[in-house]
Design a protein around this motif. Structure first.
Motif, short mmCIF file in Angstrom:
data_model
loop_
_atom_site.label_atom_id
_atom_site.label_comp_id
_atom_site.label_asym_id
_atom_site.label_seq_id
_atom_site.Cartn_x
_atom_site.Cartn_y
_atom_site.Cartn_z
N HIS A 1 15.71 -13.48 5.91
CA HIS A 1 16.57 -14.87 6.89
C HIS A 1 16.33 -14.59 8.29
O HIS A 1 16.78 -13.62 8.77
CB HIS A 1 18.05 -14.64 6.36
N ALA A 2 15.38 -15.30 8.66
CA ALA A 2 15.03 -15.21 10.03
C ALA A 2 16.15 -15.67 11.01
O ALA A 2 16.65 -16.86 10.93
CB ALA A 2 13.73 -15.87 10.41
N VAL A 3 16.54 -14.85 11.98
CA VAL A 3 17.74 -15.35 13.16
C VAL A 3 17.15 -14.93 14.42
O VAL A 3 16.41 -13.86 14.52
CB VAL A 3 19.12 -14.58 12.76
N VAL B 1 13.27 -8.53 21.36
CA VAL B 1 12.09 -9.22 21.33
C VAL B 1 12.04 -9.95 20.12
O VAL B 1 11.94 -9.51 19.17
CB VAL B 1 11.05 -8.16 21.70
N ASN B 2 12.31 -11.47 20.31
CA ASN B 2 12.18 -12.26 19.05
C ASN B 2 10.77 -13.00 19.21
O ASN B 2 10.63 -13.75 20.03
CB ASN B 2 13.30 -13.21 19.20
N HIS B 3 9.82 -12.68 18.23
CA HIS B 3 8.71 -13.45 17.98
C HIS B 3 8.89 -14.64 17.05
O HIS B 3 9.45 -14.61 16.07
CB HIS B 3 7.78 -12.51 17.68
N PRO C 1 8.44 -17.09 14.03
CA PRO C 1 8.05 -16.98 12.64
C PRO C 1 6.55 -18.09 12.67
O PRO C 1 6.00 -18.05 11.91
CB PRO C 1 9.19 -17.16 11.82
N GLY C 2 6.82 -19.19 13.55
CA GLY C 2 5.83 -20.11 13.45
C GLY C 2 4.48 -19.93 14.21
O GLY C 2 3.57 -20.15 13.53
N CYS C 3 4.67 -19.52 15.51
CA CYS C 3 3.37 -19.35 16.09
C CYS C 3 3.16 -17.86 16.81
O CYS C 3 2.34 -17.56 17.38
CB CYS C 3 3.48 -20.47 17.35
N GLY C 4 4.10 -17.11 16.53
CA GLY C 4 4.13 -15.68 17.01
C GLY C 4 4.59 -15.41 18.73
O GLY C 4 4.44 -14.28 18.91
N ARG C 5 4.79 -16.52 19.12
CA ARG C 5 5.02 -16.25 20.79
C ARG C 5 6.64 -16.07 20.88
O ARG C 5 7.34 -15.80 19.94
CB ARG C 5 4.78 -17.57 21.45
#
Length: 81
Positions: free
Chosen positions: A20-22, A28-30, A32-36
């Motif tokens: 579950h991505a939050v 530091v939050n990367h 999940p779609g593009c890694g930025r």
């Protein structure tokens, strides 16, 4: 295959729901779609500034933020739940 009705009445267990991505504040939050790691932060969601992937804020989902009005001895006051 269809699931039985008895299975539908079991209580919800968040530990069994899996990944579950939050968006976590103070980390530091990367994306999940593009890694930025460039985010636009709102009240309930954080949106990636590059690909527009939206993640719920961990603080908002854990506390279930809501506000209500309560009558006290000194009139109406806004309180956070």
């Amino acid at each position: 295959m269809l699931t039985s009705i008895a299975h539908a009445h079991r209580s919800f267990d968040p530990a069994k729901r899996g990944y579950h991505a939050v968006y976590r504040e103070n980390a530091v939050n990367h994306c999940p779609g593009c890694g930025r790691s460039h985010w636009i932060i709102g009240r309930m969601l954080a949106e990636c500034g590059f690909c527009a992937t939206a993640l719920p804020l961990s603080e908002a989902s854990a506390a279930g933020h809501a506000s209500f009005m309560r009558r006290g001895g000194h009139g109406m006051h806004a309180h956070a739940a």
